[in-house]
Write an enzyme that holds these catalytic residues in place. Structure first.
Site, PDB file in Angstrom:
ATOM      1  N   LYS A  16      20.074  23.459 -29.821  1.00 21.37           N
ATOM      2  CA  LYS A  16      19.815  23.327 -28.373  1.00 21.37           C
ATOM      3  C   LYS A  16      20.697  22.239 -27.750  1.00 21.37           C
ATOM      4  O   LYS A  16      21.199  22.398 -26.646  1.00 21.37           O
ATOM      5  CB  LYS A  16      18.327  22.989 -28.123  1.00 21.37           C
ATOM      6  CG  LYS A  16      17.379  24.062 -28.612  1.00 21.37           C
ATOM      7  CD  LYS A  16      15.929  23.634 -28.459  1.00 21.37           C
ATOM      8  CE  LYS A  16      15.517  22.483 -29.342  1.00 21.37           C
ATOM      9  NZ  LYS A  16      15.535  22.753 -30.777  1.00 21.37           N
ATOM     10  N   GLY A  40      15.589  15.902 -32.550  1.00 21.05           N
ATOM     11  CA  GLY A  40      16.909  15.350 -32.867  1.00 21.05           C
ATOM     12  C   GLY A  40      17.922  16.364 -32.400  1.00 21.05           C
ATOM     13  O   GLY A  40      18.018  17.450 -32.967  1.00 21.05           O
ATOM     14  N   HIS A  41      18.615  16.062 -31.324  1.00 21.33           N
ATOM     15  CA  HIS A  41      19.565  17.004 -30.745  1.00 21.33           C
ATOM     16  C   HIS A  41      20.982  16.473 -30.956  1.00 21.33           C
ATOM     17  O   HIS A  41      21.296  15.371 -30.516  1.00 21.33           O
ATOM     18  CB  HIS A  41      19.278  17.208 -29.253  1.00 21.33           C
ATOM     19  CG  HIS A  41      17.951  17.864 -28.996  1.00 21.33           C
ATOM     20  ND1 HIS A  41      17.466  18.133 -27.748  1.00 21.33           N
ATOM     21  CD2 HIS A  41      17.005  18.321 -29.851  1.00 21.33           C
ATOM     22  CE1 HIS A  41      16.284  18.724 -27.842  1.00 21.33           C
ATOM     23  NE2 HIS A  41      15.988  18.839 -29.120  1.00 21.33           N
ATOM     24  N   GLN A 225      12.004  21.104 -29.839  1.00 22.55           N
ATOM     25  CA  GLN A 225      11.262  21.913 -30.811  1.00 22.55           C
ATOM     26  C   GLN A 225      11.597  23.404 -30.611  1.00 22.55           C
ATOM     27  O   GLN A 225      12.707  23.716 -30.233  1.00 22.55           O
ATOM     28  CB  GLN A 225       9.751  21.650 -30.734  1.00 22.55           C
ATOM     29  CG  GLN A 225       9.348  20.271 -31.258  1.00 22.55           C
ATOM     30  CD  GLN A 225       9.620  19.126 -30.308  1.00 22.55           C
ATOM     31  OE1 GLN A 225       9.227  19.147 -29.158  1.00 22.55           O
ATOM     32  NE2 GLN A 225      10.310  18.096 -30.769  1.00 22.55           N
TER      33      GLN A 225
HETATM   34  P1  GDP Z   1      18.675  21.042 -31.956  1.00 24.91           P
HETATM   35  O1  GDP Z   1      17.526  20.209 -32.383  1.00 24.91           O
HETATM   36  O2  GDP Z   1      18.265  22.425 -31.567  1.00 24.91           O
HETATM   37  O3  GDP Z   1      19.515  20.398 -30.886  1.00 24.91           O
HETATM   38  O4  GDP Z   1      19.600  21.216 -33.245  1.00 24.91           O
HETATM   39  P2  GDP Z   1      20.021  20.052 -34.290  1.00 24.91           P
HETATM   40  O5  GDP Z   1      21.010  19.174 -33.660  1.00 24.91           O
HETATM   41  O6  GDP Z   1      18.823  19.426 -34.891  1.00 24.91           O
HETATM   42  O7  GDP Z   1      20.642  20.927 -35.455  1.00 24.91           O
HETATM   43  C1  GDP Z   1      21.709  21.809 -35.245  1.00 24.91           C
HETATM   44  C2  GDP Z   1      22.880  21.367 -36.124  1.00 24.91           C
HETATM   45  O8  GDP Z   1      23.832  22.413 -36.165  1.00 24.91           O
HETATM   46  C3  GDP Z   1      23.624  20.157 -35.561  1.00 24.91           C
HETATM   47  O9  GDP Z   1      24.151  19.380 -36.606  1.00 24.91           O
HETATM   48  C4  GDP Z   1      24.767  20.784 -34.752  1.00 24.91           C
HETATM   49  O10 GDP Z   1      25.894  19.939 -34.642  1.00 24.91           O
HETATM   50  C5  GDP Z   1      25.083  21.961 -35.630  1.00 24.91           C
HETATM   51  N1  GDP Z   1      25.631  23.130 -34.934  1.00 24.91           N
HETATM   52  C6  GDP Z   1      25.281  23.651 -33.716  1.00 24.91           C
HETATM   53  N2  GDP Z   1      25.959  24.804 -33.493  1.00 24.91           N
HETATM   54  C7  GDP Z   1      26.734  24.995 -34.594  1.00 24.91           C
HETATM   55  C8  GDP Z   1      27.629  26.032 -34.985  1.00 24.91           C
HETATM   56  O11 GDP Z   1      27.846  27.016 -34.293  1.00 24.91           O
HETATM   57  N3  GDP Z   1      28.222  25.905 -36.219  1.00 24.91           N
HETATM   58  C9  GDP Z   1      27.996  24.844 -37.044  1.00 24.91           C
HETATM   59  N4  GDP Z   1      28.612  24.800 -38.229  1.00 24.91           N
HETATM   60  N5  GDP Z   1      27.152  23.861 -36.697  1.00 24.91           N
HETATM   61  C10 GDP Z   1      26.531  23.944 -35.498  1.00 24.91           C
HETATM   62  P1  IMO Z   2      14.167  19.639 -32.292  1.00 25.92           P
HETATM   63  O1  IMO Z   2      13.973  19.373 -30.827  1.00 25.92           O
HETATM   64  C1  IMO Z   2      12.365  20.918 -36.070  1.00 25.92           C
HETATM   65  C2  IMO Z   2       8.135  19.927 -36.644  1.00 25.92           C
HETATM   66  C3  IMO Z   2       7.797  18.935 -37.738  1.00 25.92           C
HETATM   67  C4  IMO Z   2       6.430  19.446 -38.155  1.00 25.92           C
HETATM   68  C5  IMO Z   2       5.806  19.859 -36.825  1.00 25.92           C
HETATM   69  C6  IMO Z   2       4.909  18.799 -36.193  1.00 25.92           C
HETATM   70  O2  IMO Z   2      15.191  18.780 -32.933  1.00 25.92           O
HETATM   71  O3  IMO Z   2      14.378  21.102 -32.538  1.00 25.92           O
HETATM   72  P2  IMO Z   2       5.376  16.487 -34.949  1.00 25.92           P
HETATM   73  O4  IMO Z   2       6.066  15.233 -35.426  1.00 25.92           O
HETATM   74  O5  IMO Z   2       5.989  17.096 -33.734  1.00 25.92           O
HETATM   75  O6  IMO Z   2       3.898  16.308 -34.823  1.00 25.92           O
HETATM   76  O7  IMO Z   2       5.574  17.546 -36.163  1.00 25.92           O
HETATM   77  O8  IMO Z   2       6.897  20.130 -35.945  1.00 25.92           O
HETATM   78  N1  IMO Z   2       9.125  19.449 -35.641  1.00 25.92           N
HETATM   79  C7  IMO Z   2      10.395  19.862 -35.607  1.00 25.92           C
HETATM   80  N2  IMO Z   2      11.089  20.687 -36.419  1.00 25.92           N
HETATM   81  N3  IMO Z   2      12.953  20.414 -34.964  1.00 25.92           N
HETATM   82  C8  IMO Z   2      12.270  19.614 -34.119  1.00 25.92           C
HETATM   83  O9  IMO Z   2      12.772  19.177 -32.942  1.00 25.92           O
HETATM   84  C9  IMO Z   2      10.933  19.269 -34.440  1.00 25.92           C
HETATM   85  N4  IMO Z   2       9.989  18.493 -33.851  1.00 25.92           N
HETATM   86  C10 IMO Z   2       8.881  18.627 -34.593  1.00 25.92           C
HETATM   87  O10 IMO Z   2       8.734  19.008 -38.785  1.00 25.92           O
HETATM   88  O11 IMO Z   2       6.559  20.599 -38.942  1.00 25.92           O
HETATM   89 MG    MG Z   3      16.917  19.044 -34.029  1.00 26.51          MG
END
Ligand code: GDP
Ligand code: IMO
Ligand code: MG
Length: 431
Positions: A16, A40-41, A225
């Site tokens: 996201k 964690g974005h 999430q």
């Molecule tokens: P979010 O929580 O939905 O914002 O996603 P996260 O940041 O937690 O996890 C997504 C991971 O995939 C991050 O390390 C991004 O940098 C990485 N990512 C996103 N899009 C792509 C993609 O198209 N290819 C690859 N290899 N990594 C990606």
């Molecule tokens: P983003 O925004 C993935 C999961 C936790 C656990 C459940 C409840 O980066 O996509 P909490 O601490 O919210 O009470 O935990 O939700 N969880 C996530 N899993 N990405 C997240 O955020 C999450 N935020 C919470 O691992 O299963």
């Molecule tokens: Mg994340």
């Protein structure tokens, strides 16, 4: 005028952050509406990797205003830390660029202690929370006992009293569970410093957004999430305590539905989940390892917030179909398609079989979801590396077929696919 809502269509971590960063190029405002620093974005830009937990993912665009909505739960100490870390990386974060709702709820040290205590008491049945105090903070909010960001605008003594009262209330609960209690005055100390820092950022977000929308501004609402972690629509009780789905954007920001033009679901090209709960397409062994990666790359499947290895599996299209329905998705964007290069065969779960009956959508109870056997459709893989592709026609035919089939099975258009973590690593259909 319009709002675009960005939703996680799976169990979170769909990418996201990178999608919001991309859309922010044509937005005036990016507004986060739910969750806290459980999120964690990741945004990767020119070799730098930004891991955002509370600050919205539009912050890398100097002309975008970032908004934190009332639907969020905010740990003020961690927010100040994050703002300072981003400033150290050269970003300007001022009250003109970051607006925090006065109606968001505050996560106290008591909430964090309670989250840990609850998880410990559940043993093997634990949710696997991020231990950030999220559940207890939302519990206080709905129980009408919470402390709000607007309370930081009060006289220091008054805010300190509210904090101490809140922490002492959690102490009673901790004591009941035989767990060490907190020194409420000491725990409140850091919060008072954070409150002084954050005061100028705090406003009425709902009015701010309404005026901006009426003035024709473009607003991107950033979900945290994912749909399957939604407290109402997810795999309860293995969910978070907020509303990451489309309705949550409206209540979590205080904006009206008629401004919404588009609801974009972000889905990874395969499935991941972190924490407990059912995951019908989960794989183990070599296939899971290949999807997860070794941890050598920042995009490998290890939690951005907790570092936990994510559970990995084939793409669950039945779940995606459900996400499309719950959120009214107008479009899906598929991420991490590049990770699927090199597989001989790829599988899509098109439905489930539960006790001999076919289900097109996930069942309501976890008991049934645990018994659900995915009905797989097999597709040919591709060998080529695709992270340099920018047009749909550049993709290998098998990759094009994979994307088209997912779109067909969910009955939602897929017009964009990401093939790498950097801002420009995007394939646009029709471009
Ligand atoms: P979010 O929580 O939905 O914002 O996603 P996260 O940041 O937690 O996890 C997504 C991971 O995939 C991050 O390390 C991004 O940098 C990485 N990512 C996103 N899009 C792509 C993609 O198209 N290819 C690859 N290899 N990594 C990606
Ligand atoms: P983003 O925004 C993935 C999961 C936790 C656990 C459940 C409840 O980066 O996509 P909490 O601490 O919210 O009470 O935990 O939700 N969880 C996530 N899993 N990405 C997240 O955020 C999450 N935020 C919470 O691992 O299963
Ligand atoms: Mg994340």
């Amino acid at each position: 005028m319009p709002i675009t809502i960005i939703i996680g269509a799976q169990w979170g971590d769909e990418g996201k952050g990178r999608v919001v960063d991309w859309l922010a190029a044509s937005a005036d405002i990016v507004a986060r509406y739910a969750g806290g620093d459980n999120a964690g974005h990741t945004v990767a830009l020119d070799g730098e990797v930004y891991k955002l937990h509370l600050v919205p993912s539009g912050i890398l665009h100097s002309d975008v205003v970032s908004v934190m909505g009332n639907g969020m739960v905010i740990n003020p100490v961690n927010l100040v830390r994050e703002i300072k870390a981003l400033r150290n990386l050269g970003l300007s974060i001022t009250p003109e660029r970051l607006v925090i709702s006065a109606r968001a709820h505050i996560i106290t040290p008591g909430h964090i202690a309670l989250d840990k205590a609850k998880e410990m008491s559940l043993g093997d049945a634990k949710i696997g929370t991020t231990l950030r105090g999220i559940g207890p903070a939302y519990l206080d909010k709905t129980g009408r006992a919470g402390i709000r960001t607007g309370d930081m605008l009060l006289d220091v003594e008054e805010f300190a009293d509210r904090l101490v009262t809140g922490i002492e209330a959690t102490n009673t609960e901790l004591g009941r569970q035989g767990i060490g209690t907190l020194d409420a005055r000491e725990a409140a100390g850091e919060y008072l410093e954070a409150a002084a820092f954050l005061k100028p950022f705090i406003k009425d977000v709902s009015i701010f957004l309404d005026q901006a929308l009426k003035a024709g501004k473009n607003v991107v609402c950033e979900g945290a999430q994912g749909t399957m972690l939604d407290v109402d629509h997810g795999s309860y009780p293995f969910v978070t305590s907020s509303s990451p789905t489309a309705g949550g954007a409206l209540t979590g920001l205080g904006v009206g539905p008629l401004f919404v033009e588009k609801v974009l679901g972000v889905a990874k090209a395969f499935s991941t989940r972190v924490g407990g709960g059912p995951m019908p397409t989960e794989l183990d062994g070599e296939l899971a390892q290949r999807l997860r990666g070794s941890g050598a790359n920042f995009w490998d499947e290890f939690g951005t917030t907790t570092g936990r290895p994510r559970r990995c599996g084939w793409l669950d299209v039945a779940m995606l179909r459900y996400a499309a329905s719950v959120n009214g998705l107008s479009e899906i964007m598929l991420t991490k398609l590049d990770i699927l290069s090199g597989f001989d065969e790829l599988k899509l779960a098109t439905a489930y079989e539960i006790d001999g009956v076919r289900h097109e959508y996930p069942p309501v109870t976890n008991e049934e979801l645990e018994r659900a056997k995915p009905v797989y459709e097999s597709l040919p893989g591709w060998r080529e590396e695709i992270s340099g592709c920018r047009h749909f026609s550049d993709l290998p035919k098998a990759a094009q077929a994979y994307v088209s089939r997912v779109s067909e099975l969910c009955d939602v258009p897929i017009n964009s696919v990401s093939v790498g973590p950097e801002r420009d690593q995007l394939v646009l259909r029709g471009a």
